[in-house]
Design an enzyme around this catalytic site. Structure first.
Site, PDB file in Angstrom:
ATOM      1  N   ARG A   1     -33.543  97.994 -31.483  1.00 15.74           N
ATOM      2  CA  ARG A   1     -32.623  98.298 -30.362  1.00 15.74           C
ATOM      3  C   ARG A   1     -31.784  99.555 -30.627  1.00 15.74           C
ATOM      4  O   ARG A   1     -31.174 100.082 -29.704  1.00 15.74           O
ATOM      5  CB  ARG A   1     -31.690  97.117 -30.109  1.00 15.74           C
ATOM      6  CG  ARG A   1     -32.427  95.914 -29.562  1.00 15.74           C
ATOM      7  CD  ARG A   1     -31.501  94.901 -28.918  1.00 15.74           C
ATOM      8  NE  ARG A   1     -32.260  93.965 -28.131  1.00 15.74           N
ATOM      9  CZ  ARG A   1     -32.674  92.766 -28.558  1.00 15.74           C
ATOM     10  NH1 ARG A   1     -32.378  92.363 -29.780  1.00 15.74           N
ATOM     11  NH2 ARG A   1     -33.370  91.973 -27.770  1.00 15.74           N
TER      12      ARG A   1
ATOM     13  N   GLN B   1     -37.969  84.243 -25.747  1.00 13.71           N
ATOM     14  CA  GLN B   1     -36.684  84.370 -26.445  1.00 13.71           C
ATOM     15  C   GLN B   1     -35.734  85.354 -25.763  1.00 13.71           C
ATOM     16  O   GLN B   1     -34.680  85.661 -26.280  1.00 13.71           O
ATOM     17  CB  GLN B   1     -36.883  84.718 -27.923  1.00 13.71           C
ATOM     18  CG  GLN B   1     -37.462  86.085 -28.222  1.00 13.71           C
ATOM     19  CD  GLN B   1     -37.826  86.233 -29.690  1.00 13.71           C
ATOM     20  OE1 GLN B   1     -38.823  85.699 -30.166  1.00 13.71           O
ATOM     21  NE2 GLN B   1     -37.014  86.969 -30.437  1.00 13.71           N
TER      22      GLN B   1
ATOM     23  N   HIS C   1     -40.004  99.748 -37.971  1.00  8.94           N
ATOM     24  CA  HIS C   1     -39.224 100.757 -38.686  1.00  8.94           C
ATOM     25  C   HIS C   1     -39.254 100.426 -40.176  1.00  8.94           C
ATOM     26  O   HIS C   1     -39.913  99.462 -40.607  1.00  8.94           O
ATOM     27  CB  HIS C   1     -37.800 100.834 -38.127  1.00  8.94           C
ATOM     28  CG  HIS C   1     -37.107  99.502 -38.031  1.00  8.94           C
ATOM     29  ND1 HIS C   1     -36.786  98.751 -39.150  1.00  8.94           N
ATOM     30  CD2 HIS C   1     -36.692  98.778 -36.969  1.00  8.94           C
ATOM     31  CE1 HIS C   1     -36.192  97.641 -38.770  1.00  8.94           C
ATOM     32  NE2 HIS C   1     -36.133  97.616 -37.446  1.00  8.94           N
TER      33      HIS C   1
ATOM     34  N   HIS D   1     -38.965  96.789 -41.312  1.00  8.72           N
ATOM     35  CA  HIS D   1     -40.171  95.957 -41.220  1.00  8.72           C
ATOM     36  C   HIS D   1     -41.127  96.274 -42.375  1.00  8.72           C
ATOM     37  O   HIS D   1     -41.739  95.380 -42.955  1.00  8.72           O
ATOM     38  CB  HIS D   1     -40.924  96.231 -39.911  1.00  8.72           C
ATOM     39  CG  HIS D   1     -40.174  95.832 -38.673  1.00  8.72           C
ATOM     40  ND1 HIS D   1     -39.656  96.756 -37.802  1.00  8.72           N
ATOM     41  CD2 HIS D   1     -39.861  94.615 -38.169  1.00  8.72           C
ATOM     42  CE1 HIS D   1     -39.064  96.137 -36.801  1.00  8.72           C
ATOM     43  NE2 HIS D   1     -39.172  94.831 -36.992  1.00  8.72           N
TER      44      HIS D   1
HETATM   45  O1  PAF Z   1     -37.105  88.568 -35.572  1.00  7.31           O
HETATM   46  C1  PAF Z   1     -37.966  88.842 -34.702  1.00  7.31           C
HETATM   47  O2  PAF Z   1     -38.442  89.961 -34.570  1.00  7.31           O
HETATM   48  C2  PAF Z   1     -38.421  87.746 -33.746  1.00  7.31           C
HETATM   49  O3  PAF Z   1     -37.374  86.889 -33.419  1.00  7.31           O
HETATM   50  C3  PAF Z   1     -39.614  86.946 -34.286  1.00  7.31           C
HETATM   51  C4  PAF Z   1     -39.275  86.204 -35.559  1.00  7.31           C
HETATM   52  C5  PAF Z   1     -40.779  87.896 -34.547  1.00  7.31           C
HETATM   53  C6  PAF Z   1     -40.068  85.918 -33.248  1.00  7.31           C
HETATM   54  O4  PAF Z   1     -40.447  86.500 -32.055  1.00  7.31           O
END
Ligand code: PAF
Length: 284
Positions: A189, A61, A34, A37
């Site tokens: 999200r 994660q 988006h 970014h």
């Molecule tokens: O912030 C994020 O989108 C993620 O945590 C990252 C830094 C790309 C690691 O997967």
């Protein structure tokens, strides 16, 4: 813009760039890009000659009960946006590239203590997944600098600690949080929120701004400020997880004389967990 999905191909390209002495910036993302970014890509371009954007939805994660499977994957759309934004490379590896020994056998990188607080308390293992993948991305992409969003403030502080502790030769930069017109921090999200929820979720930023104003007015009763923000968020129908005033350098608990603060919040809006923060600079 080149689309690359293997470490070998990326290394070959880095070898071509190397003699030119170009500074390389990496913008790690999980895709579904988006405006926020793209502003990080812009910041990367201002600070480096070459920009690599990684898109990898990192399984390690996410806890088993989290939204890994339904996390939006929009690679072709992302590629179009990145090429228009002037990125040099979209690096979109498969899990086997990032974790060649498999996920169960993967070497992990963990920053102790801080990874277990705030977000880490509600999401055990989350930050170990983040540091483990970002360390790998640094080792594959060899960036001179890496750009992250300030929205994930705790993540940024933890990554800075990892870089210092492991002597990784990369400079970290944080880009400001992009927001909707109503103040809601942009996040992949947010697409899970319906229209009403998107309006209600703006209360998180409003509560953070209210705490900021009180701090600027000299209020130092951090606990009372945190409680009133949590009440404001709950009154809008969200379920607050934490509101916490911390030292912005290392996320330690602040003292009355602290001047560089951050107010962090997490709340659930229906089933969607949202986080946000505001940095507060007080006169010395
Ligand atoms: O912030 C994020 O989108 C993620 O945590 C990252 C830094 C790309 C690691 O997967």
């Amino acid at each position: 813009m080149k689309r690359i999905d293997t470490a070998e191909e990326l290394r070959a390209l880095l070898a071509e760039w190397h003699p030119e002495g170009d500074r390389i910036a990496l913008v790690p993302t999980m895709g579904n890009l988006h405006k926020g970014h793209l502003s990080l890509v812009e910041l990367a371009k201002e600070n480096a000659e070459r920009v690599i954007v990684s898109v990898f939805v990192n399984p390690t994660q996410f806890a088993p009960d989290e939204d890994y499977e339904r996390y939006p994957r929009t690679l072709d759309k992302d590629a179009l946006r990145l090429s228009r934004a002037g990125a040099d490379v979209l690096f979109a590896p498969a899990a086997e590239v990032i974790y060649p020994n498999g996920i169960a056998q993967a070497t992990t990188v963990t920053v102790p203590d801080l990874s277990a607080e705030l977000e880490g308390e509600s999401r055990p293992g989350h930050f170990a997944g983040v540091t483990s993948v970002v360390c790998r991305l640094f080792n594959i992409c060899h960036p001179n600098l890496a750009v992250f969003g300030q929205k994930d403030f705790q993540q940024y502080v933890i990554l800075k600690r990892m870089v210092k502790d492991l002597h990784l030769p990369v400079q970290l930069i944080a880009g400001p949080t992009a927001r909707d017109n109503n103040g809601l921090a942009l996040s992949s999200r947010n697409g899970f929120l319906n229209k009403d929820q998107q309006i209600n979720a703006a209360v998180i930023y409003q509560a953070l701004c209210a705490v900021t104003t009180m701090l600027e007015d000299g209020d130092r009763d951090f606990t009372a400020l945190e409680h009133s923000a949590a009440e404001q968020i709950a009154a809008a129908g969200l379920e607050p997880d934490y509101i916490s005033v911390r030292d912005a350098d290392d996320l330690s608990l602040p003292s009355e004389g602290s001047t560089h603060l951050v107010v962090l919040a997490a709340a659930c809006c229906g089933t969607v967990r949202l986080i946000d923060n505001v940095v507060v600079e007080l006169p010395v």
